[in-house]
Design a protein around this motif. Structure first.
Motif, PDB file in Angstrom:
ATOM      1  N   THR A  19      93.150   6.679  92.653  1.00 33.18           N
ATOM      2  CA  THR A  19      92.389   5.983  92.905  1.00 33.18           C
ATOM      3  C   THR A  19      92.421   5.862  94.822  1.00 33.18           C
ATOM      4  O   THR A  19      90.977   5.434  94.576  1.00 33.18           O
ATOM      5  CB  THR A  19      93.888   5.024  92.743  1.00 33.18           C
ATOM      6  N   VAL A  77      88.245   5.030  95.891  1.00 29.12           N
ATOM      7  CA  VAL A  77      87.827   3.436  96.740  1.00 29.12           C
ATOM      8  C   VAL A  77      87.141   4.220  97.721  1.00 29.12           C
ATOM      9  O   VAL A  77      86.192   3.955  98.689  1.00 29.12           O
ATOM     10  CB  VAL A  77      88.892   2.500  96.398  1.00 29.12           C
ATOM     11  N   ASP A 129      89.150  -7.740  96.809  1.00 29.06           N
ATOM     12  CA  ASP A 129      90.330  -7.572  96.554  1.00 29.06           C
ATOM     13  C   ASP A 129      91.398  -6.525  97.835  1.00 29.06           C
ATOM     14  O   ASP A 129      91.501  -6.004  98.925  1.00 29.06           O
ATOM     15  CB  ASP A 129      91.084  -8.641  96.202  1.00 29.06           C
ATOM     16  N   ALA A 130      90.564  -5.874  96.742  1.00 32.74           N
ATOM     17  CA  ALA A 130      91.473  -4.295  96.438  1.00 32.74           C
ATOM     18  C   ALA A 130      90.490  -3.472  98.208  1.00 32.74           C
ATOM     19  O   ALA A 130      91.129  -2.638  98.849  1.00 32.74           O
ATOM     20  CB  ALA A 130      91.288  -3.450  96.059  1.00 32.74           C
ATOM     21  N   GLN A 143      99.787   4.643  98.660  1.00 36.48           N
ATOM     22  CA  GLN A 143     100.541   4.574  97.822  1.00 36.48           C
ATOM     23  C   GLN A 143     102.309   3.727  97.927  1.00 36.48           C
ATOM     24  O   GLN A 143     102.374   2.923  97.061  1.00 36.48           O
ATOM     25  CB  GLN A 143     101.369   6.191  97.329  1.00 36.48           C
ATOM     26  N   THR A 144     102.348   3.642  98.958  1.00 43.73           N
ATOM     27  CA  THR A 144     103.591   2.936 100.079  1.00 43.73           C
ATOM     28  C   THR A 144     102.890   1.617  99.610  1.00 43.73           C
ATOM     29  O   THR A 144     103.640   0.593  98.823  1.00 43.73           O
ATOM     30  CB  THR A 144     104.110   3.153 101.127  1.00 43.73           C
ATOM     31  N   LYS A 145     101.709   0.904 100.390  1.00 49.86           N
ATOM     32  CA  LYS A 145     101.086   0.137 100.477  1.00 49.86           C
ATOM     33  C   LYS A 145     100.798  -0.828  99.586  1.00 49.86           C
ATOM     34  O   LYS A 145     100.577  -2.086  98.706  1.00 49.86           O
ATOM     35  CB  LYS A 145     100.334  -0.222 101.792  1.00 49.86           C
ATOM     36  N   LEU A 146     100.309  -0.044  98.611  1.00 51.91           N
ATOM     37  CA  LEU A 146      98.830  -0.893  97.927  1.00 51.91           C
ATOM     38  C   LEU A 146      99.634  -0.648  96.135  1.00 51.91           C
ATOM     39  O   LEU A 146      98.624  -1.147  95.321  1.00 51.91           O
ATOM     40  CB  LEU A 146      97.626  -0.022  97.782  1.00 51.91           C
ATOM     41  N   GLY A 147     100.411   0.985  96.176  1.00 59.43           N
ATOM     42  CA  GLY A 147     100.642   1.072  94.717  1.00 59.43           C
ATOM     43  C   GLY A 147      99.798   1.650  93.785  1.00 59.43           C
ATOM     44  O   GLY A 147      99.744   2.278  92.734  1.00 59.43           O
ATOM     45  N   TRP A 148      99.058   2.990  94.830  1.00 61.98           N
ATOM     46  CA  TRP A 148      98.002   3.796  94.083  1.00 61.98           C
ATOM     47  C   TRP A 148      98.136   5.447  94.002  1.00 61.98           C
ATOM     48  O   TRP A 148      99.278   6.117  94.472  1.00 61.98           O
ATOM     49  CB  TRP A 148      96.286   3.394  95.361  1.00 61.98           C
ATOM     50  N   LYS A 198      91.677  -5.082 101.772  1.00 58.00           N
ATOM     51  CA  LYS A 198      93.255  -4.255 101.638  1.00 58.00           C
ATOM     52  C   LYS A 198      93.037  -2.954 102.664  1.00 58.00           C
ATOM     53  O   LYS A 198      94.025  -2.049 103.274  1.00 58.00           O
ATOM     54  CB  LYS A 198      94.143  -4.482 100.639  1.00 58.00           C
TER      55      LYS A 198
END
Lengths: 119, 487
Positions: free
Chosen positions: A42, A46, A8-9, A33-38, A12
Motif C-alpha cells: 500500500t 501511494v 485524506d490518506a 506501518q506504525t502510524k497508518l497501519g499500512w 497523512k
C-alpha cells in the motif's frame, strides 16, 4: 485532477514525508506501518501515485517532497473558503471562531498576520 | 446436476415454510428485543444448510415421473413438488446409498428420453447455475471494489481505520475484522459508531452475513429468501442498535439517532454496494426502533426466549418434531397408496384374511369398480389370493383392458412383496353391463412372473416404507403390456 488535491490518506502520508524528509523508503514503509497501519504494498502504491503527480520524489530510495506542506495547506484552506464561504474570508473566520474565545496571544498573532497580508 | 437442483429446490421450499413461520413469530415478537428476531433466522439457515440427509431428491423425482407421464402441465410441477417434498422429510432414515443411486438415475435419462419434464428440469438447472455464477461474480467484484477503496484507510487506533473514500461505517475482513469509518466524525458520533460495530464483531456478524449471502446466492430463485435476507439484516442492525442503547443508557438515544441520520444524509447516492458491508439501510425504521426501545421486563425476555428457542428447535433440529404432524395429515397417500396401512398389514401368512383385506384397502381402487370380497387359497401350495370386483356404473370400465390390467398387476406385485408366503394373486372383475353377461376378466400374476419382471425377490421391498416407495416408483414405470393373461 488539481495537483495539490489530496485524499485524506494521501495527506497523512505526505505529512510523514514532510516531517521526516529526506527519508529512506524502507524507513518510510516502517513509519507508514506504525502510524497508518499500512502494508508495504500500500505504501509503495501511494508513494508511486504521489510521485507521478509531482508531489513527492523518490530518488535512489530516498523520498523527498516537491510540494511544501504550506503549499498543500494553502490549497486545502482556499478550497474550503471557496467552496463553503463563497471565497469570503470574514465569513469563514466568523464561522470558524463561532463561540470560541481567542486568547490574547492568538489575537495578537492574527492581527500581525492580517497586517502583513494587507501591506 | 438436475438432481442437485431438485435437492436445492426441495430445501428451498422447506425453508420457505420455516421462513414464513419465522416471519409470523417475528411479528409476534415485534415488541421484544430484536436479538430474538435475529436468532429466529438461524432456523431458516439450518434448513438451507442441512443437506440431503434430511431431504432426498429421490421421492420428489419418483413423484415427478408418473405425473409427467400422466400428461399434466408444467405449472403443476412446482405446487405438486411442494406437497411431495414433505414425504422425504418424514423419512430421515433414507440411506445415502439409495439416494446416490436414485439421484444418478435421472441423469442417464435426459439424452434418451423425450420426457418434456426432464428437459424443462434440465433447462431450469442451467438457468439456476448461471444465476449463481452471475451473482457470485457480482458480489466478488463489489467486494474487491470495497477492498480497493479501504486499502489506504489509515489507522486511528486498535482495529479502527478511517478513510474519506467511504460514507458509512462498516466492518470488513474475515479473519482480522476491522472497523472502517468515514473521516470527520465527531467524538460523540464516533463512540456510538464504534460501540455498534464492536457489537457486530463480538457476534461474529462479519461471518454470518457473508454466509447468509452465499446461501442466498444458491437459492437466488426464491423471493421469500431474499425477503428473509433483508429482514435478517434489519434485525441484525436493530439488535446492535439496541445493544448500544443498553450499554450507553437511554440518554444516548437522541444523539445516536442523530448520528444515524447524519450518516444516512452523507450517503449521497454513492452506495457501498457490497452485500458484505454493514451499516446503512432502514434508517427510519432503525431510529424508530431505537427511540421505542425499552429494557425488556424479565417476563418479556423469558417469553421471547421461549418462543424463539421453541421455533428454532422445532424448525431446524429434528424434522420429526414440527415437520411430522402436518405431513401425515396432508399427505397420507403416496401415489394413491396408504403407506401406513400397507406397512401395518404386512404379513407372513396369506391365511390372515384380516391383514390381506387391509392390504387391499390400502391400495387405490380403480374407478367404477366395487369390491366383492376376497378368496384365499390356503389349502395347498401354491397359496394364492383372488380379489373380486364388480363394475358398478354400467359404463364398460374394462374397455381399456390393458391399462386397468396394469393397475391390477401393480397391486398384485405389491401384495406379493407384503405377503410372505403367497404364490399368486388373481384379480377377477365381472361386468354386469357386458353383453356376454356374467363373463369375468381375470388378471393373474405369480411370484415367479413378478420376480422375472423385477429381477429380484419382491419381498425385499416390503422391508420398510422407503423401500416400498421405491417399488411403487418402479412399478409406475414398468411396462405390463406383454405380461399376464387377460381371459
Amino acid at each position: 485532477m488539481e495537483p495539490y488535491k489530496l485524499f485524506d490518506a494521501e495527506y497523512k502520508f505526505a505529512c510523514l514525508v514532510w516531517d521526516h524528509e529526506p527519508v529512506n523508503s524502507t524507513d518510510l514503509v516502517k513509519l507508514s506501518q506504525t502510524k497508518l497501519g499500512w502494508k508495504k504494498s500500500t505504501t509503495y502504491t501511494v508513494l508511486r501515485k504521489l510521485c507521478e503527480r509531482g508531489i513527492l520524489k523518490n530518488e535512489e530510495a530516498t523520498v523527498t517532497a516537491i510540494i511544501k506542506k504550506t503549499d498543500a495547506q494553502k490549497y486545502e484552506s482556499r478550497t474550503v473558503v471557496d467552496k463553503a464561504f463563497n471565497g469570503s474570508l470574514p465569513q469563514f473566520l466568523t464561522a470558524f471562531l463561532g463561540e470560541k474565545k481567542l486568547s490574547e496571544k492568538e489575537a495578537e498573532e492574527l492581527k500581525r498576520i492580517i497586517e502583513e497580508a494587507a501591506r | 446436476m438436475t438432481s442437485l437442483f431438485l435437492t436445492i429446490l426441495n430445501m428451498s421450499i422447506t425453508a420457505s415454510y420455516v421462513a414464513l413461520a419465522v416471519m409470523i413469530a417475528r411479528f409476534l415478537l415485534k415488541r421484544a428485543p430484536k436479538i430474538f428476531s435475529y436468532i429466529l433466522w438461524s432456523a431458516v439457515a439450518v434448513r438451507l444448510l442441512i443437506p440431503v440427509s434430511f431431504t432426498s431428491s429421490f421421492s420428489l423425482l419418483g413423484l415427478v415421473l408418473p405425473q409427467s407421464k400422466a400428461g399434466t402441465g408444467f405449472m403443476e410441477f412446482v405446487p405438486q413438488s411442494m406437497g411431495m417434498q414433505k414425504n422425504p422429510m418424514v423419512d430421515a432414515g433414507i440411506s445415502g446409498i439409495s439416494r446416490f443411486i436414485n439421484s444418478a438415475l435421472p441423469a442417464a435419462v435426459p439424452a434418451s428420453s423425450a420426457n418434456p419434464m426432464q428437459i424443462v428440469l434440465w433447462i431450469a438447472s442451467i438457468i439456476w447455475i448461471t444465476g449463481i455464477v452471475v451473482l457470485l461474480s457480482y458480489s466478488v467484484l463489489s467486494y474487491v471494489r470495497v477492498r480497493a477503496r479501504i486499502r489506504t484507510a489509515t489507522l486511528v487506533r486498535d482495529r479502527l481505520f478511517e478513510t474519506d473514500r467511504i460514507t458509512t461505517p462498516f466492518v470488513c475482513g474475515f479473519l482480522k475484522p476491522r472497523i472502517y469509518i468515514p473521516t470527520g466524525l465527531s467524538e460523540q458520533e464516533l463512540s456510538c459508531v464504534i460501540l455498534h460495530e464492536e457489537t457486530h464483531i463480538r457476534r461474529r456478524d462479519y461471518w454470518i452475513k457473508p454466509l447468509a449471502f452465499v446461501i442466498l446466492t444458491v437459492h437466488w430463485f426464491n423471493p421469500l429468501l431474499w425477503l428473509s435476507y433483508a429482514l435478517m439484516s434489519k434485525d441484525m442492525e436493530m439488535s446492535c442498535d439496541e445493544s448500544v442503547v443498553r450499554e450507553m443508557g437511554d440518554r444516548i438515544k437522541g444523539s445516536y439517532s442523530t448520528t444515524l441520520l447524519s450518516l444516512a444524509v452523507r450517503r449521497s447516492g454513492l452506495a457501498t454496494g457490497s452485500p458484505l458491508a454493514f451499516g446503512e439501510g432502514n434508517i427510519k425504521a432503525r431510529i424508530k426502533n431505537i427511540l421505542a426501545y425499552r429494557r425488556p421486563s424479565p417476563w418479556m425476555a423469558a417469553g421471547s426466549m421461549l418462543v424463539s428457542a421453541a421455533l428454532v428447535l422445532g424448525c431446524s433440529a429434528n424434522p420429526k418434531s414440527l415437520a411430522h404432524p402436518p405431513q401425515l395429515s396432508s399427505q397420507p397417500l403416496y401415489s394413491g397408496y396408504d403407506m401406513e396401512k400397507l406397512m401395518k398389514n404386512k404379513t407372513l401368512y396369506v391365511g390372515n384374511h384380516i391383514k390381506v383385506g387391509g392390504l387391499i384397502g390400502g391400495m387405490p381402487r380403480p374407478n367404477g369398480l366395487e369390491g366383492r370380497g376376497i378368496e384365499l387359497q390356503t389349502k395347498a401350495q401354491p397359496y394364492g389370493v383372488t380379489v373380486y370386483y364388480v363394475a358398478n356404473d354400467g359404463t364398460a370400465v374394462l374397455k381399456d383392458g390393458a391399462s386397468s390390467g396394469e393397475a391390477f398387476y401393480r397391486n398384485s406385485i405389491l401384495m406379493l412383496s407384503l405377503i410372505d408366503n403367497v404364490n399368486w394373486i388373481t384379480y377377477s372383475i365381472t361386468d354386469p353391463a357386458d353383453p356376454d353377461d356374467g363373463s369375468a376378466y381375470t388378471f393373474t400374476l405369480t411370484r415367479e412372473q413378478a420376480e422375472k419382471m423385477l429381477g429380484e425377490d419382491v419381498r425385499s421391498y416390503g422391508k420398510d416404507q422407503t423401500n416400498l416407495r421405491q417399488l411403487i416408483d418402479r412399478l409406475e414405470r414398468l411396462n405390463f403390456k406383454e405380461t399376464g393373461s387377460a381371459v
